[in-house]
Design a protein around this motif. Structure first.
Motif, PDB file in Angstrom:
ATOM      1  N   MET A 163       0.818  -1.207   0.000  1.00 24.98           N
ATOM      2  CA  MET A 163       0.000   0.000   0.000  1.00 24.98           C
ATOM      3  C   MET A 163       0.854   1.261   0.000  1.00 24.98           C
ATOM      4  N   LYS A 164       2.110   1.134   0.394  1.00 23.08           N
ATOM      5  CA  LYS A 164       2.981   2.301   0.469  1.00 23.08           C
ATOM      6  C   LYS A 164       3.295   2.858  -0.912  1.00 23.08           C
ATOM      7  N   ALA A 165       3.057   2.098  -1.946  1.00 22.36           N
ATOM      8  CA  ALA A 165       3.311   2.560  -3.317  1.00 22.36           C
ATOM      9  C   ALA A 165       2.070   3.195  -3.944  1.00 22.36           C
ATOM     10  N   GLU A 216      11.387   3.538  -4.336  1.00 19.80           N
ATOM     11  CA  GLU A 216      10.596   3.134  -5.498  1.00 19.80           C
ATOM     12  C   GLU A 216       9.107   3.371  -5.234  1.00 19.80           C
ATOM     13  N   ALA A 217       8.672   3.081  -4.023  1.00 22.41           N
ATOM     14  CA  ALA A 217       7.268   3.323  -3.670  1.00 22.41           C
ATOM     15  C   ALA A 217       6.945   4.811  -3.763  1.00 22.41           C
ATOM     16  N   TYR A 218       7.894   5.634  -3.376  1.00 24.96           N
ATOM     17  CA  TYR A 218       7.716   7.089  -3.480  1.00 24.96           C
ATOM     18  C   TYR A 218       7.479   7.487  -4.932  1.00 24.96           C
ATOM     19  N   LEU A 219       8.309   6.973  -5.856  1.00 28.99           N
ATOM     20  CA  LEU A 219       8.139   7.305  -7.271  1.00 28.99           C
ATOM     21  C   LEU A 219       6.794   6.817  -7.797  1.00 28.99           C
ATOM     22  N   SER A 220       6.359   5.658  -7.331  1.00 27.82           N
ATOM     23  CA  SER A 220       5.042   5.162  -7.742  1.00 27.82           C
ATOM     24  C   SER A 220       3.948   6.113  -7.273  1.00 27.82           C
ATOM     25  N   ARG A 221       4.130   6.654  -6.088  1.00 30.07           N
ATOM     26  CA  ARG A 221       3.134   7.593  -5.577  1.00 30.07           C
ATOM     27  C   ARG A 221       3.179   8.919  -6.340  1.00 30.07           C
ATOM     28  N   VAL A 222       4.336   9.348  -6.763  1.00 28.07           N
ATOM     29  CA  VAL A 222       4.402  10.555  -7.580  1.00 28.07           C
ATOM     30  C   VAL A 222       3.613  10.348  -8.873  1.00 28.07           C
ATOM     31  N   ALA A 267      16.232  12.852 -10.440  1.00 34.27           N
ATOM     32  CA  ALA A 267      15.976  12.951 -11.883  1.00 34.27           C
ATOM     33  C   ALA A 267      14.794  12.086 -12.299  1.00 34.27           C
ATOM     34  N   ARG A 268      14.683  10.906 -11.718  1.00 27.18           N
ATOM     35  CA  ARG A 268      13.562  10.034 -12.049  1.00 27.18           C
ATOM     36  C   ARG A 268      12.237  10.675 -11.610  1.00 27.18           C
ATOM     37  N   ALA A 269      12.246  11.266 -10.421  1.00 23.43           N
ATOM     38  CA  ALA A 269      11.029  11.944  -9.947  1.00 23.43           C
ATOM     39  C   ALA A 269      10.705  13.129 -10.854  1.00 23.43           C
ATOM     40  N   ALA A 270      11.715  13.901 -11.233  1.00 26.49           N
ATOM     41  CA  ALA A 270      11.490  15.077 -12.076  1.00 26.49           C
ATOM     42  C   ALA A 270      10.884  14.689 -13.415  1.00 26.49           C
ATOM     43  N   ALA A 271      11.309  13.554 -13.951  1.00 30.32           N
ATOM     44  CA  ALA A 271      10.753  13.108 -15.231  1.00 30.32           C
ATOM     45  C   ALA A 271       9.262  12.816 -15.106  1.00 30.32           C
ATOM     46  N   ILE A 272       8.866  12.186 -14.001  1.00 30.01           N
ATOM     47  CA  ILE A 272       7.440  11.903 -13.786  1.00 30.01           C
ATOM     48  C   ILE A 272       6.666  13.201 -13.564  1.00 30.01           C
ATOM     49  N   VAL A 273       7.254  14.107 -12.784  1.00 29.23           N
ATOM     50  CA  VAL A 273       6.600  15.386 -12.521  1.00 29.23           C
ATOM     51  C   VAL A 273       6.353  16.133 -13.823  1.00 29.23           C
ATOM     52  N   ALA A 274       7.370  16.191 -14.674  1.00 29.51           N
ATOM     53  CA  ALA A 274       7.235  16.938 -15.927  1.00 29.51           C
ATOM     54  C   ALA A 274       6.259  16.275 -16.885  1.00 29.51           C
ATOM     55  N   ALA A 275       6.321  14.944 -16.981  1.00 33.16           N
ATOM     56  CA  ALA A 275       5.508  14.240 -17.977  1.00 33.16           C
ATOM     57  C   ALA A 275       4.074  14.023 -17.538  1.00 33.16           C
ATOM     58  N   ASP A 276       3.845  13.839 -16.225  1.00 33.63           N
ATOM     59  CA  ASP A 276       2.515  13.437 -15.748  1.00 33.63           C
ATOM     60  C   ASP A 276       1.876  14.428 -14.780  1.00 33.63           C
ATOM     61  N   VAL A 277       2.635  14.834 -13.755  1.00 39.14           N
ATOM     62  CA  VAL A 277       2.042  15.646 -12.688  1.00 39.14           C
ATOM     63  C   VAL A 277       1.718  17.053 -13.172  1.00 39.14           C
TER      64      VAL A 277
END
Length: 607
Positions: free
Chosen positions: A68-70, A166-172, A240-250
């Protein structure tokens, strides 16, 4: 104040004290109690264990619940309707139980859950603002995942292992889904008439823009995981991985939400109160009952505020005269005191760091005093932190976040430092006593630490109880003598009580008497002498949380009345430690249940 997650899931430890009624035969009590506990466990499984964010907040996202943490909570309309159906079924089961056959402790649990259920179900009758919290707008300057999730991930999602990161990135990534779900619900509810006032939309758009105008690599979502993974020595380019998700999705999801608000803006009015919404009067009645746990009408609450302002203004006048301040109204003199350079911290990083250091020193002094007034002292520590810069523009002045149930994260008291001029030195001690100890942290940590309490009773609570205790804690600090050598601090204490009394006047003024936003701001500035910038934020808050601002003083008045009645009846047998421990052991209960618990304690001591 307590933060919104705390308002949603206020920690309470149950109520193991004597309740009124005749003794219950042991066998009957066990059978009825078993049914109640089975129902409470089922509610936990249906309502709480399906909320990944709640599990993280409570420190329960480990072991079998680790997957559930993801995830983030499902914010879709379909999930909301399913939750409502489950809750209605649970309340039907509750009503079928025989309360008279329950133990005294279980009767308190039953009464608490019944009040909550009846109140929430009344809110379901209104075609907007659904869920377990009275706010008519899905997205506003104080509501919505855009406002809550970045802070939640930064302050509550722990990162100790690669799996946590990894769970953090899934949540982003899930954050983008949550935003779109809320945008869909927001459009639907605005179509049903729940369009926020124009100034609420404007501030919300400003806050959304502050997020998307920040380069993705510099966002709190990217920087938080990079910083904390580094501190934990977890290899990987997490930022960088988080930033890519932020830019593309968030960010695109945030833009879609902003676009929906911009589309609604031409149809928004400047009227501040919920009276203008469909079934607006009924919605305000729902908010008042939910937050005050009383049957007081808007007119009665409005008059209570006016009466309290008159009494407290007279006390503040005398305190200001002792400082040699005799010219002007009470509000004008408090404003002049707030402008005194000796009362102001520099509005710099160094000044803000010194402010936080002074708050910690005040807290250490209070910790030394607590054993004289309480038999139980919490073991969980509390940290004093700054409200994240990304949300400080629309956030309240201060709020409390509870510790996890497993002790892995301490409690936290957040103070908004967008402008240190909003926090003259004389105002700060009282804020600390309200948010930390003997206020919210003391009360909530004790509730969470109390053993043998059903989990549901650890997360179900009521604003009038908690915020009323917070104000009572301010009064208790004064009674402890903390202002003996700080006469300006006494003015800050009285101003705080006046502030909460003024909230009664303005909240009911906005939603019942059709005051404008500007009328509410002017009343509070003239009465209190506060900065207009901070008062504007406050008044705008009342517009999106109708009734919540009334919980403080209504609860405070009840706590004080119960203590004074106990003193009058018990005389020399009154024990302040016993009163406090009894009231806090009751847990987060409606004021009617608290009154019964205290009265039974008084009767037992009198006998």
């Amino acid at each position: 104040m307590i933060d919104r997650r705390r308002l949603l899931m206020t920690a309470a430890a149950g109520a193991g004290l004597a309740a009124s009624g005749a003794p219950v035969p042991a066998a009957a009590s066990q059978d009825a109690g078993a049914g109640l506990h089975a129902l409470m466990d089922a509610i936990v499984q249906k309502q709480l264990m399906t909320s990944p964010e709640t599990l993280t907040s409570l420190g329960l996202d480990k072991g079998a619940a680790a997957p559930m943490k993801a995830r983030l909570d499902d914010r879709s309309a379909a999930k909301l309707e399913a939750d409502k159906a489950d809750f209605r079924a649970s309340m039907t089961q509750l009503k079928a139980l025989d309360r008279t056959a329950m133990s005294a402790q279980d009767q308190v649990y039953f009464d608490t859950l019944e009040f909550f259920g009846d109140t929430v179900l009344s809110g379901y009758e209104i075609p907007y603002g659904g869920g377990f919290f009275p706010s008519p707008y899905v997205v506003s300057q104080l509501t919505g995942s855009y406002q809550a999730i970045p802070d939640f991930l930064d302050s509550q999602h722990s990162i100790e292992t690669r799996e946590d990161a990894e769970a953090y990135l899934s949540r982003v990534a899930a954050f983008a889904v949550a935003l779109d779900q809320e945008t869909d619900r927001m459009r639907a509810e605005m179509a049903r008439g729940a369009v926020p006032p124009d100034f609420v939309i404007d501030k919300t758009l400003t806050q959304l823009a502050a997020l998307t105008d920040t380069p993705a690599a510099e966002s709190v979502l990217s920087r938080s995981v990079a910083r904390r993974a580094g501190e934990a020595n977890i290899d990987g380019d997490w930022g960088a991985r988080a930033a890519a998700i932020v830019a593309a999705d968030v960010y695109p999801a945030l833009e879609r939400q902003a676009a929906a608000l911009r589309e609604a803006r031409p149809n928004a009015t400047h009227d501040a109160g919920v009276w203008r919404l469909p079934q607006g009067d009924a919605y305000y009645d729902f908010g008042l009952r939910y937050f005050t746990t009383s049957t007081m009408s808007a007119d009665e609450i409005h008059q209570l505020g006016l009466d309290q302002i008159a009494e407290l203004s007279d006390r503040a006048d005398q305190a200001l005269r002792r400082l040699g301040m005799t010219q002007g109204t009470v509000g004008e003199r408090i404003a002049a005191l707030g402008r005194d350079p000796a009362q102001l911290y520099p509005n710099t990083d160094e000044g803000k760091a010194q402010l936080l250091a002074d708050l910690n020193a005040q807290m250490a002094d209070m910790d030394r005093r607590l054993p004289e007034y309480f038999g139980r002292i919490p073991t969980s520590p509390v940290e004093i932190k700054r409200v994240p810069v990304t949300i400080e523009a629309g956030a309240p002045g201060g709020y409390y976040q509870s510790p996890t149930l497993d002790g892995s994260r301490p409690g936290a008291y957040y103070i908004n430092l967008r402008d240190t001029a909003e926090w003259p030195r004389f105002t700060l001690p009282t804020l600390t006593y309200h948010e930390a100890s003997p206020g919210h942290h003391h009360q909530i940590a004790l509730q969470q630490e109390r053993p043998d309490t059903p989990l549901l009773m650890k997360v179900l609570g009521f604003s009038a109880y908690s915020e009323g205790w917070g104000l009572y804690a301010e009064q208790l600090a004064d009674e402890m003598g903390v202002y003996a050598d700080n006469p300006a601090g006494e003015v800050g204490y009285l101003q705080s009580l006046m502030f909460r009394a003024a909230r009664l006047v303005v909240d009911t003024g906005l939603h019942s008497k059709r005051w404008s936003r500007e009328q509410g701001i002017r009343y509070m500035v003239d009465t209190l002498g506060d900065q207009e910038s901070s008062i504007a934020t406050e008044v705008e808050r009342y517009c999106v949380w109708p009734g919540q601002a009334c919980s403080y003083k209504v609860g405070h008045v009840r706590w004080v009345a119960l203590r004074e009645a106990a003193k009058a009846r018990l005389g020399d047998r009154f024990d302040i430690k016993g009163f406090h421990d009894t009231g806090l052991n009751a847990g987060g209960v409606p004021l009617t249940v608290l009154e019964r618990v205290i009265n039974d304690w008084v009767a037992a001591r009198a006998a």
